[in-house]
Design an enzyme around this catalytic site. Structure first.
Site, PDB file in Angstrom:
ATOM      1  N   GLU A  27       0.804  -1.230   0.000  1.00  0.00           N
ATOM      2  CA  GLU A  27       0.000   0.000   0.000  1.00  0.00           C
ATOM      3  C   GLU A  27       0.840   1.284   0.000  1.00  0.00           C
ATOM      4  O   GLU A  27       0.646   2.168   0.826  1.00  0.00           O
ATOM      5  CB  GLU A  27      -0.981  -0.027   1.173  1.00  0.00           C
ATOM      6  CG  GLU A  27      -1.905  -1.234   1.108  1.00  0.00           C
ATOM      7  CD  GLU A  27      -2.967  -1.282   2.210  1.00  0.00           C
ATOM      8  OE1 GLU A  27      -2.880  -0.477   3.150  1.00  0.00           O
ATOM      9  OE2 GLU A  27      -3.870  -2.122   2.111  1.00  0.00           O
ATOM     10  N   GLU A  38      -5.912 -10.670  -2.135  1.00  0.00           N
ATOM     11  CA  GLU A  38      -6.776 -10.528  -0.953  1.00  0.00           C
ATOM     12  C   GLU A  38      -8.233 -10.451  -1.381  1.00  0.00           C
ATOM     13  O   GLU A  38      -8.983  -9.588  -0.939  1.00  0.00           O
ATOM     14  CB  GLU A  38      -6.382  -9.273  -0.152  1.00  0.00           C
ATOM     15  CG  GLU A  38      -4.927  -9.241   0.245  1.00  0.00           C
ATOM     16  CD  GLU A  38      -4.547  -8.037   1.113  1.00  0.00           C
ATOM     17  OE1 GLU A  38      -5.434  -7.336   1.639  1.00  0.00           O
ATOM     18  OE2 GLU A  38      -3.329  -7.807   1.275  1.00  0.00           O
TER      19      GLU A  38
HETATM   20  C1  XIL Z   1      -6.746  -6.820   7.658  1.00  0.00           C
HETATM   21  C2  XIL Z   1      -7.086  -8.026   8.530  1.00  0.00           C
HETATM   22  O1  XIL Z   1      -7.916  -8.889   7.795  1.00  0.00           O
HETATM   23  C3  XIL Z   1      -7.789  -7.576   9.796  1.00  0.00           C
HETATM   24  O2  XIL Z   1      -7.966  -8.692  10.674  1.00  0.00           O
HETATM   25  C4  XIL Z   1      -6.961  -6.504  10.489  1.00  0.00           C
HETATM   26  O3  XIL Z   1      -7.679  -6.024  11.611  1.00  0.00           O
HETATM   27  C5  XIL Z   1      -6.664  -5.360   9.547  1.00  0.00           C
HETATM   28  O4  XIL Z   1      -6.006  -5.854   8.385  1.00  0.00           O
HETATM   29  N1  XIL Z   1      -5.018  -4.874   3.266  1.00  0.00           N
HETATM   30  C6  XIL Z   1      -4.068  -5.757   3.720  1.00  0.00           C
HETATM   31  C7  XIL Z   1      -4.412  -6.728   4.796  1.00  0.00           C
HETATM   32  O5  XIL Z   1      -2.958  -5.815   3.154  1.00  0.00           O
HETATM   33  O6  XIL Z   1      -3.320  -7.021   5.612  1.00  0.00           O
HETATM   34  C8  XIL Z   1      -5.572  -6.227   5.636  1.00  0.00           C
HETATM   35  O7  XIL Z   1      -5.931  -7.244   6.571  1.00  0.00           O
HETATM   36  C9  XIL Z   1      -6.724  -5.841   4.750  1.00  0.00           C
HETATM   37  C10 XIL Z   1      -6.339  -4.718   3.813  1.00  0.00           C
END
Ligand code: XIL
Length: 358
Positions: free
Chosen positions: A147, A252
């Site tokens: 990010e 994701e």
């Molecule tokens: C999220 C997790 O799923 C949650 O449990 C945590 O509270 C916050 O992070 N982008 C990413 C992930 O790269 O690591 C994030 O995961 C979601 C957004």
């Protein structure tokens, strides 16, 4: 001779996602610590049956694995890696350099002020080197930087950028490559269908390569909703990212079935959520027409990923079943969402069942 369906015939094996996608891409899921700890046996049987890749939902993030300077907490990450090894899965490391879930000490001095650039460089190097060394030879690839770019294509004003400028990204890849020239190195972000963001990543990866850095893959997170991302723009991003020579992955994937909330609070900057936007329309079950639309949309994106299977190396869902998805709590906590490929009864959803019949 055609055999009859007599009682002596062996029952056919349940079709699995990893079999179905075997000629296309790896298929994976993010898993939380309680899953690895054996506290969610039904989700566990789904993952073991259907997936050939895993990524940790939280336990390798800086605040968890490196909570204080010179203090590493390995228990959960070790168990996660062992889980992947025991099940012969391709293990993905997530993530090394990210502004969010960053341990509070990482970029500040004892007074809470930004550290000097050379201090942050050294901390990044120690962090990357220590973690990657521990899991060397066990992990297929790492999200090295997560990010880094805003939707408008500008650099995110993270502590890394504020203190080190653009240089923090090549440095992170350099450190990671020094630890392990064989592990894959990725850069990962959300909203990758935004044209300005796409262009910024293509330029960033091309520049990194031109300056002698190794970037093996670009991760499209794939957090979606009922009105985004634009399919045409997403396809352009897949093609443009592949054009850099990097592997593309959907890292994701999930799709909220709830009304999209565009304004999200920057919680780490102390902003609070505007709860007037709270809408939780389906707390007791999702209406049939909504879940049908959700499945139709997921099926379309899946078809796009299959169309680009040559460029796409891996598709990972951000979780296993609806009840455990982070989308229930993001961008507003306490909603009931329906974002993942298995429902709250651990049933595979129609878009995948249908795809597997073809
Ligand atoms: C999220 C997790 O799923 C949650 O449990 C945590 O509270 C916050 O992070 N982008 C990413 C992930 O790269 O690591 C994030 O995961 C979601 C957004």
């Amino acid at each position: 001779m055609v055999s009859s369906c007599g009682s002596g015939q062996k029952a056919s094996r349940e079709p699995t996602l990893k079999d179905y996608f075997q000629d296309d891409f790896l298929i994976g899921a993010a898993i939380p610590v309680y899953h690895v700890d054996g506290m969610d046996p039904k989700a566990d049987s789904i993952v073991v049956l259907h997936y050939n890749s895993v990524v940790p939902e939280n336990c390798m993030k800086c605040e968890k694995i490196h909570p204080e300077e010179n203090v590493y907490f390995w228990d959960d990450a070790d168990k996660f890696v062992k889980y992947g090894e025991d099940n012969n899965m391709d293990i993905i490391g997530h993530c090394l350099i990210w502004h969010s879930q960053l341990a509070p000490w990482f970029a500040v001095d004892s007074l809470g002020n930004d550290v000097a650039p050379e201090v942050l460089e050294q901390r990044m190097k120690d962090h990357i080197t220590t973690i990657m060394t521990r899991y060397k030879g066990k992990i297929k690839g790492w999200d090295v930087v997560n990010e880094a770019i805003e939707d408008d294509g500008t650099y995110r004003q993270s502590p890394f950028y504020r203190i080190l400028g653009e240089e923090y990204i090549p440095l992170a890849f350099e450190y990671a490559h020094e630890v392990d020239p064989d592990v894959e190195l990725y850069i990962n972000d959300y909203n990758m269908a935004h044209p300005a963001k796409r262009e910024a990543y293509v330029k960033l990866v091309n520049d990194l390569k031109a300056s002698g850095h190794r970037v093996d893959g670009i991760g499209i997170q794939g957090h979606m909703g009922m009105d985004y991302p634009d399919m045409v723009e997403l396809e352009k991003s897949i093609e443009a990212f592949a054009g850099t020579g990097a592997k593309v992955a959907i890292t994701e994937w999930d799709m909220s079935a709830l009304p999209t909330i565009r304004e999200t609070a920057n919680v780490s900057a102390g902003e609070t959520l505007d709860m007037s936007q709270f809408q939780n329309p389906y707390p007791d079950g999702i209406p049939r027409e909504v879940i049908e639309e959700w499945n139709r949309r997921m099926g379309e994106y899946l078809a796009l990923f299959k169309k680009h299977a040559k460029e796409i190396d891996r598709v990972t869902f951000w979780g296993t079943y609806d009840g455990m998805s982070w989308r229930n709590d993001w961008p507003i906590p306490g909603r009931t969402d329906y974002a993942l490929p298995f429902d709250r009864s651990y049933e595979l959803k129609p878009f995948l069942k249908e795809a597997m019949q073809n």
